[in-house]
Design an enzyme around this catalytic site. Sequence first.
Site, PDB file in Angstrom:
ATOM      1  N   ASP A  40      14.602  -0.834   1.591  1.00 34.53           N
ATOM      2  CA  ASP A  40      15.334  -1.002   2.851  1.00 34.53           C
ATOM      3  C   ASP A  40      16.358  -2.124   2.642  1.00 34.53           C
ATOM      4  OD1 ASP A  40      15.998  -0.947   5.545  1.00 34.53           O
ATOM      5  OD2 ASP A  40      14.235  -2.038   6.197  1.00 34.53           O
ATOM      6  N   LYS A  95       0.805  -1.207   0.000  1.00 33.43           N
ATOM      7  CA  LYS A  95       0.000   0.000   0.000  1.00 33.43           C
ATOM      8  C   LYS A  95       0.851   1.277   0.000  1.00 33.43           C
ATOM      9  CE  LYS A  95      -3.321  -2.393   2.951  1.00 33.43           C
ATOM     10  NZ  LYS A  95      -3.759  -2.484   4.346  1.00 33.43           N
ATOM     11  N   ASP A 109       3.649   3.250   6.748  1.00 31.19           N
ATOM     12  CA  ASP A 109       2.888   2.983   7.974  1.00 31.19           C
ATOM     13  C   ASP A 109       3.716   2.361   9.070  1.00 31.19           C
ATOM     14  OD1 ASP A 109       3.193   0.372   6.653  1.00 31.19           O
ATOM     15  OD2 ASP A 109       1.806  -0.335   8.186  1.00 31.19           O
ATOM     16  N   PHE A 139      13.292   4.135  11.327  1.00 34.99           N
ATOM     17  CA  PHE A 139      12.014   3.592  10.871  1.00 34.99           C
ATOM     18  C   PHE A 139      11.088   4.783  10.665  1.00 34.99           C
ATOM     19  CE2 PHE A 139       7.813   1.861  10.936  1.00 34.99           C
ATOM     20  CZ  PHE A 139       7.963   0.769  10.100  1.00 34.99           C
ATOM     21  N   VAL A 140      10.705   5.017   9.432  1.00 37.16           N
ATOM     22  CA  VAL A 140       9.951   6.230   9.108  1.00 37.16           C
ATOM     23  C   VAL A 140       8.493   5.920   8.785  1.00 37.16           C
ATOM     24  CG1 VAL A 140      11.920   7.617   8.362  1.00 37.16           C
ATOM     25  CG2 VAL A 140      10.792   6.110   6.717  1.00 37.16           C
TER      26      VAL A 140
HETATM   27  P1  IMP Z   1      12.672  -4.251   2.008  1.00 39.93           P
HETATM   28  O1  IMP Z   1      12.219  -5.547   1.423  1.00 39.93           O
HETATM   29  O2  IMP Z   1      13.439  -4.461   3.279  1.00 39.93           O
HETATM   30  O3  IMP Z   1      13.439  -3.387   1.035  1.00 39.93           O
HETATM   31  O4  IMP Z   1      11.412  -3.475   2.516  1.00 39.93           O
HETATM   32  C1  IMP Z   1      10.511  -2.887   1.704  1.00 39.93           C
HETATM   33  C2  IMP Z   1       9.188  -2.670   2.418  1.00 39.93           C
HETATM   34  O5  IMP Z   1       9.310  -2.696   3.851  1.00 39.93           O
HETATM   35  C3  IMP Z   1       8.673  -1.303   2.072  1.00 39.93           C
HETATM   36  O6  IMP Z   1       7.888  -1.328   0.899  1.00 39.93           O
HETATM   37  C4  IMP Z   1       7.868  -0.944   3.298  1.00 39.93           C
HETATM   38  O7  IMP Z   1       6.570  -1.460   3.172  1.00 39.93           O
HETATM   39  C5  IMP Z   1       8.566  -1.659   4.436  1.00 39.93           C
HETATM   40  N1  IMP Z   1       9.481  -0.745   5.144  1.00 39.93           N
HETATM   41  C6  IMP Z   1      10.836  -0.782   5.153  1.00 39.93           C
HETATM   42  N2  IMP Z   1      11.348   0.208   5.904  1.00 39.93           N
HETATM   43  C7  IMP Z   1      10.284   0.911   6.367  1.00 39.93           C
HETATM   44  C8  IMP Z   1      10.163   2.094   7.196  1.00 39.93           C
HETATM   45  O8  IMP Z   1      11.129   2.719   7.660  1.00 39.93           O
HETATM   46  N3  IMP Z   1       8.887   2.497   7.445  1.00 39.93           N
HETATM   47  C9  IMP Z   1       7.783   1.868   6.962  1.00 39.93           C
HETATM   48  N4  IMP Z   1       7.856   0.774   6.180  1.00 39.93           N
HETATM   49  C10 IMP Z   1       9.098   0.302   5.886  1.00 39.93           C
END
Ligand code: IMP
Length: 174
Positions: free
Chosen positions: A103, A43, A159, A152-153
């Site tokens: 991330d 989302k 969200d 963590f934002v």
């Molecule tokens: P990744 O697979 O670790 O790159 O994470 C991607 C997903 O994790 C993003 O699309 C977000 O939904 C969630 N996410 C990662 N870091 C944050 C954050 O700091 N705040 C909120 N959601 C996050």
Amino acid sequence: MFKRSDLATLIDSETLTKRIGELGEEISRDYEGKDLAVIGILKGSFVFLADLVRAFDIECTVDFLGLSSYGSATTSSGVVKITSDLTTPIEGRDVLVVEDIIDTGLTMRYLLDNLQTRRPNSVRICTLLHKPANARCEVPIHYKGFTIDDHFVVGFGLDYAEKFRNVPYIGYKR
Ligand code: IMP
């Protein structure tokens, strides 16, 4: 859990608007005359995507892909489930994936592999935020709003436990 009043601003609305305008101009130049299919990852991308596509002066279609990551609330496991699929094929088209934040990169890595099986002409990634501190795999990011430190934002679509998506800036718990 925390409250909206606990949030400190990391990136304010004005800075977001200015940067998204610049990205819109850059993407418009790069995709002039191409068959652009914008895909928002749900989302989290909905706020960024709405502003980004309105900064384009080229034609595009918009579709959404719902993903959910099995993990704790604030860390990614890399195991991803498609909760809602695209409504139209992307074969032969120039795809721009719009994401809220990269991330670890695990979600995007999974998604890129999945999209390639649908035979698009090209795929590029546009993310509002990048947190390189936690990178666990290589993801080619073509368009990036901001690189941020390891906070963590929330806000602007992002969200914590499904809350704060409507906050009009990027914040973190102080
Ligand atoms: P990744 O697979 O670790 O790159 O994470 C991607 C997903 O994790 C993003 O699309 C977000 O939904 C969630 N996410 C990662 N870091 C944050 C954050 O700091 N705040 C909120 N959601 C996050």
